[in-house]
Design a protein around this motif. Structure first.
Motif, PDB file in Angstrom:
ATOM      1  N   ILE A   1       0.918  -1.137  -0.095  1.00 27.81           N
ATOM      2  CA  ILE A   1       0.120   0.075  -0.150  1.00 27.81           C
ATOM      3  C   ILE A   1       0.762   1.330  -0.075  1.00 27.81           C
ATOM      4  CG2 ILE A   1      -1.667   1.342   1.106  1.00 27.81           C
ATOM      5  CD1 ILE A   1      -2.868  -1.364  -0.010  1.00 27.81           C
TER       6      ILE A   1
ATOM      7  N   GLY B   1       1.390   5.478  -0.010  1.00 30.03           N
ATOM      8  CA  GLY B   1       0.741   6.662   0.064  1.00 30.03           C
ATOM      9  C   GLY B   1       1.247   7.768  -0.730  1.00 30.03           C
ATOM     10  N   LYS B   2       2.021   8.487  -0.331  1.00 28.38           N
ATOM     11  CA  LYS B   2       2.997   9.648  -1.065  1.00 28.38           C
ATOM     12  C   LYS B   2       4.415   9.219  -0.943  1.00 28.38           C
ATOM     13  CE  LYS B   2      -0.029  13.313  -0.954  1.00 28.38           C
ATOM     14  NZ  LYS B   2      -0.306  14.313  -1.750  1.00 28.38           N
ATOM     15  N   GLY B   3       4.658   8.106  -0.363  1.00 29.49           N
ATOM     16  CA  GLY B   3       6.181   7.453  -0.492  1.00 29.49           C
ATOM     17  C   GLY B   3       7.174   8.348   0.031  1.00 29.49           C
ATOM     18  N   SER B   4       6.825   8.930   1.134  1.00 34.89           N
ATOM     19  CA  SER B   4       7.547   9.826   1.922  1.00 34.89           C
ATOM     20  C   SER B   4       8.463   9.075   3.359  1.00 34.89           C
ATOM     21  CB  SER B   4       6.783  11.094   2.394  1.00 34.89           C
ATOM     22  OG  SER B   4       6.118  10.625   3.197  1.00 34.89           O
ATOM     23  N   ASN B   5       7.994   7.777   3.515  1.00 33.52           N
ATOM     24  CA  ASN B   5       8.793   7.067   4.306  1.00 33.52           C
ATOM     25  C   ASN B   5       9.123   5.654   4.122  1.00 33.52           C
ATOM     26  OD1 ASN B   5       9.545   7.270   7.137  1.00 33.52           O
ATOM     27  ND2 ASN B   5       7.796   6.046   7.971  1.00 33.52           N
TER      28      ASN B   5
ATOM     29  N   PRO C   1       5.214  15.508   5.386  1.00 32.38           N
ATOM     30  CA  PRO C   1       4.741  15.109   4.051  1.00 32.38           C
ATOM     31  C   PRO C   1       3.930  13.685   4.301  1.00 32.38           C
ATOM     32  CG  PRO C   1       7.139  15.219   4.202  1.00 32.38           C
ATOM     33  CD  PRO C   1       6.570  15.443   5.503  1.00 32.38           C
TER      34      PRO C   1
ATOM     35  N   THR D   1       0.207  11.125   3.311  1.00 38.45           N
ATOM     36  CA  THR D   1      -1.191  11.267   3.181  1.00 38.45           C
ATOM     37  C   THR D   1      -1.828  10.931   4.750  1.00 38.45           C
ATOM     38  OG1 THR D   1      -0.896   8.521   2.776  1.00 38.45           O
ATOM     39  CG2 THR D   1      -1.247  10.049   1.085  1.00 38.45           C
TER      40      THR D   1
ATOM     41  N   GLY E   1       4.619  12.068  14.552  1.00 41.14           N
ATOM     42  CA  GLY E   1       4.940  13.044  15.748  1.00 41.14           C
ATOM     43  C   GLY E   1       5.790  13.987  15.340  1.00 41.14           C
TER      44      GLY E   1
ATOM     45  N   VAL F   1      -5.877   1.061   5.465  1.00 39.39           N
ATOM     46  CA  VAL F   1      -6.467   2.125   6.107  1.00 39.39           C
ATOM     47  C   VAL F   1      -7.267   2.906   5.162  1.00 39.39           C
ATOM     48  CG1 VAL F   1      -6.270   4.506   7.272  1.00 39.39           C
ATOM     49  CG2 VAL F   1      -4.697   2.706   7.886  1.00 39.39           C
TER      50      VAL F   1
ATOM     51  N   ARG G   1      10.934  23.894  10.503  1.00 38.91           N
ATOM     52  CA  ARG G   1      11.182  22.687   9.688  1.00 38.91           C
ATOM     53  C   ARG G   1      11.780  23.171   8.448  1.00 38.91           C
ATOM     54  NH1 ARG G   1       7.800  17.857  11.244  1.00 38.91           N
ATOM     55  NH2 ARG G   1       8.518  17.180   9.153  1.00 38.91           N
TER      56      ARG G   1
ATOM     57  N   GLU H   1      10.714   2.509   6.025  1.00 40.27           N
ATOM     58  CA  GLU H   1      10.633   1.161   5.647  1.00 40.27           C
ATOM     59  C   GLU H   1      11.422   0.922   4.331  1.00 40.27           C
ATOM     60  OE1 GLU H   1       6.549   0.343   5.996  1.00 40.27           O
ATOM     61  OE2 GLU H   1       6.846  -1.511   4.469  1.00 40.27           O
TER      62      GLU H   1
HETATM   63  C1  LIG Z   1      11.121  15.652   4.695  1.00 45.54           C
HETATM   64  C2  LIG Z   1      10.173  14.624   5.667  1.00 45.54           C
HETATM   65  C3  LIG Z   1       9.966  15.012   6.976  1.00 45.54           C
HETATM   66  C4  LIG Z   1       9.233  14.041   7.566  1.00 45.54           C
HETATM   67  N1  LIG Z   1       9.024  14.422   9.151  1.00 45.54           N
HETATM   68  C5  LIG Z   1       8.288  13.653   9.499  1.00 45.54           C
HETATM   69  C6  LIG Z   1       7.925  13.916  11.037  1.00 45.54           C
HETATM   70  O1  LIG Z   1       8.252  14.882  11.453  1.00 45.54           O
HETATM   71  N2  LIG Z   1       7.334  12.988  11.781  1.00 45.54           N
HETATM   72  C7  LIG Z   1       7.175  11.824  11.401  1.00 45.54           C
HETATM   73  O2  LIG Z   1       6.385  11.042  12.070  1.00 45.54           O
HETATM   74  N3  LIG Z   1       7.210  11.372  10.004  1.00 45.54           N
HETATM   75  C8  LIG Z   1       7.927  12.252   9.400  1.00 45.54           C
HETATM   76  N4  LIG Z   1       8.260  12.069   7.898  1.00 45.54           N
HETATM   77  C9  LIG Z   1       7.820  10.597   7.324  1.00 45.54           C
HETATM   78  C10 LIG Z   1       6.601  10.491   6.702  1.00 45.54           C
HETATM   79  O3  LIG Z   1       6.147  12.034   6.203  1.00 45.54           O
HETATM   80  C11 LIG Z   1       5.466  10.076   7.590  1.00 45.54           C
HETATM   81  O4  LIG Z   1       5.763   8.714   7.948  1.00 45.54           O
HETATM   82  C12 LIG Z   1       4.222   9.915   6.545  1.00 45.54           C
HETATM   83  O5  LIG Z   1       2.972   9.841   7.455  1.00 45.54           O
HETATM   84  C13 LIG Z   1       4.034   8.779   5.354  1.00 45.54           C
HETATM   85  O6  LIG Z   1       2.998   9.241   4.536  1.00 45.54           O
HETATM   86  P1  LIG Z   1       3.062   8.615   3.087  1.00 45.54           P
HETATM   87  O7  LIG Z   1       1.642   8.865   2.642  1.00 45.54           O
HETATM   88  O8  LIG Z   1       4.129   9.040   2.249  1.00 45.54           O
HETATM   89  O9  LIG Z   1       3.253   6.977   3.408  1.00 45.54           O
HETATM   90  P2  LIG Z   1       4.108   6.088   2.340  1.00 45.54           P
HETATM   91  O10 LIG Z   1       5.638   6.291   2.724  1.00 45.54           O
HETATM   92  O11 LIG Z   1       3.581   5.874   0.915  1.00 45.54           O
HETATM   93  O12 LIG Z   1       4.036   4.538   3.253  1.00 45.54           O
HETATM   94  C14 LIG Z   1       4.626   4.546   4.719  1.00 45.54           C
HETATM   95  C15 LIG Z   1       3.829   3.252   5.241  1.00 45.54           C
HETATM   96  O13 LIG Z   1       2.423   3.356   5.373  1.00 45.54           O
HETATM   97  C16 LIG Z   1       1.826   2.382   4.805  1.00 45.54           C
HETATM   98  N5  LIG Z   1       0.460   3.044   4.225  1.00 45.54           N
HETATM   99  C17 LIG Z   1       0.571   4.163   3.727  1.00 45.54           C
HETATM  100  N6  LIG Z   1      -0.898   4.290   3.423  1.00 45.54           N
HETATM  101  C18 LIG Z   1      -1.452   3.340   4.032  1.00 45.54           C
HETATM  102  C19 LIG Z   1      -3.001   3.016   4.039  1.00 45.54           C
HETATM  103  N7  LIG Z   1      -3.852   3.862   3.474  1.00 45.54           N
HETATM  104  N8  LIG Z   1      -3.109   1.710   4.606  1.00 45.54           N
HETATM  105  C20 LIG Z   1      -2.479   1.201   5.095  1.00 45.54           C
HETATM  106  N9  LIG Z   1      -0.994   1.427   5.383  1.00 45.54           N
HETATM  107  C21 LIG Z   1      -0.598   2.438   4.529  1.00 45.54           C
HETATM  108  C22 LIG Z   1       2.710   1.900   3.660  1.00 45.54           C
HETATM  109  O14 LIG Z   1       2.490   0.707   3.214  1.00 45.54           O
HETATM  110  C23 LIG Z   1       4.218   1.935   4.553  1.00 45.54           C
HETATM  111  O15 LIG Z   1       4.202   0.848   5.283  1.00 45.54           O
HETATM  112  C24 LIG Z   1       8.904  12.929   7.234  1.00 45.54           C
HETATM  113  C25 LIG Z   1       9.217  12.491   5.914  1.00 45.54           C
HETATM  114  C26 LIG Z   1       9.979  13.574   5.151  1.00 45.54           C
HETATM  115  C27 LIG Z   1      10.348  13.098   3.473  1.00 45.54           C
END
Ligand SMILES: Cc1cc2nc3c(=O)[nH]c(=O)nc-3n(C[C@H](O)[C@H](O)[C@H](O)COP(=O)(O)OP(=O)(O)OC[C@H]3O[C@@H](n4cnc5c(N)ncnc54)[C@H](O)[C@@H]3O)c2cc1C
Length: 339
Positions: free
Chosen positions: A49, A51-55, A116, A118, A128, A177, A222, A336
């Motif tokens: 799954i 989202g925006k690939g930010s983790n 960043p 979803t 957090g 989710v 930030r 991850e």
């Molecule tokens: C510049 C920068 C700053 C950041 N600062 C913070 C910070 O201050 N605090 C913090 O906690 N994080 C931070 N992060 C990490 C990131 O932003 C968060 O973890 C964010 O919630 C990831 O969202 P995403 O949609 O990009 O998830 P993705 O990277 O696409 O996915 C992350 C994980 O969530 C799972 N996932 C995504 N969507 C769903 C869904 N709908 N249902 C089930 N599983 C799902 C994916 O399978 C994967 O395991 C930062 C990242 C960057 C690049």
């Protein structure tokens, strides 16, 4: 819904690294999600799954199954006295939600500004920042249980949130989710006790900041600390902070008296890994081939252009080894690895 073959995932991550997914689709509603999951079950291929690939850090070889990108949209507000229940579909942009709730004067999400990603990913690692965790505002997480093939409304307690953790992280292929219900307040209390925020308002001579000022301050702080994702790829903090016993913290502060520690209670102490990487290991602003660490924050690994996931992993391993050598602590990635 179109299921594409051999789709590069690089463009779907903030690291801008990684090979193709064998299959890829974008889902905008429950029916499309079920179709994608059924495709994965029938073809006996794993799903991921997205989202925006930010983790995440996607392997150079890509993902051998179907990557399902969540783009379900929709926000509903239900006001009840002083509280507001906000139910938000998983594909909504996190910071757009925070901006909207702050503009409406609803308290709760402001300290999580400018992260960043979803909404659907926010409970996964219990995002957090600045003394706040999303778990404190989550009432219910609405999911598809892929194992039991049913929709469930998981209460906050059932999600077992802790520091950068939840049942979604522990059991990654089980739940998708669909939406999250947050409880916000119309007359909330702001939290600007976090060191950087306190210093910001002291410097600006603002004694009692309002909701919008707290959001603006966090965005400004930030922007200084983290790289602009338009300039270089990154997934934010690559490692989690560590929580050690009070005895271990005492041992470390005796050896390194200037070490920053945050006691959580009598027994547990949180140690910022960035401090160790920066001050004990000299890892801030380093460069190795196409990867490096950010000049203002040693915890952030950056793609200097055309980096591979192998290069990121090699640098990350050096950082793990460096911290272990100096402190005896084994740090864990927050990002991850998708293989
Ligand atoms: C510049 C920068 C700053 C950041 N600062 C913070 C910070 O201050 N605090 C913090 O906690 N994080 C931070 N992060 C990490 C990131 O932003 C968060 O973890 C964010 O919630 C990831 O969202 P995403 O949609 O990009 O998830 P993705 O990277 O696409 O996915 C992350 C994980 O969530 C799972 N996932 C995504 N969507 C769903 C869904 N709908 N249902 C089930 N599983 C799902 C994916 O399978 C994967 O395991 C930062 C990242 C960057 C690049």
């Amino acid at each position: 819904m179109i299921i594409e073959k051999k789709k590069s995932l690089k463009e779907y991550t903030t690291f801008k690294i990684g090979g193709p997914a064998r299959f890829f689709c974008i889902v905008t509603n429950k029916d499309e999600l079920i179709e994608a999951i059924n495709f994965s079950k029938k073809s006996k291929l794993p799903f991921f799954i997205l989202g925006k690939g930010s983790n995440i850090l996607v392997s150079d070889d890509g993902f051998p199954g179907i990557a399902i990108k969540m783009e379900m949209k929709g926000i509903t507000y239900m006001e009840d006295g002083n509280t507001v229940k906000v139910t938000v579909a998983s594909g909504e942009d996190w910071d757009t939600l925070v901006k909207e709730t702050v503009e409406k004067g609803f308290y709760g999400l402001e300290n999580l500004s400018y992260i960043p990603g979803t909404v659907g990913a926010s409970p996964v690692q219990n995002i957090g920042a600045y003394g706040s965790e999303v778990k404190d505002m989550i009432e219910t997480v609405h999911v598809l249980d892929v194992l039991k093939d049913e929709y469930l409304d998981l209460s906050n307690e059932v999600c077992k949130f802790s520091y950068r953790n939840s049942i979604f992280k522990k059991d990654p292929r089980r739940y998708v989710v669909l939406s999250v219900t947050f409880i916000l307040n119309k007359k909330g209390k702001l939290n600007y006790e976090y060191k950087d925020l306190k210093e910001y308002f002291t410097y600006k001579k603002i004694k009692e900041p309002n909701l919008e000022q707290v959001r603006d301050a966090i965005i400004e702080i930030r922007k200084k600390k983290l790289p602009d994702l338009r300039d270089c790829g990154s997934a934010g903090s690559f490692f989690k902070n560590v929580i050690v016993s009070a005895t271990k913290a005492k041992e470390l502060t005796t050896k390194y008296p200037e070490m920053i520690v945050h006691p959580l209670n009598d027994k547990k102490v949180k140690i910022p890994v960035a401090w160790i990487l920066d001050n004990l290991c000299g890892f801030r602003g380093v460069k190795k081939g196409n990867v490096g660490t950010y000049k203002n924050q040693a915890l952030v690994i950056i793609n200097l252009g055309n980096a591979t996931s192998a290069e990121v992993i090699a640098l990350a391993q050096k950082m793990v080894d460096g911290v272990y050598e100096k402190t005896g602590i084994e740090i864990e990635p927050e990002v991850e690895y998708v293989i």
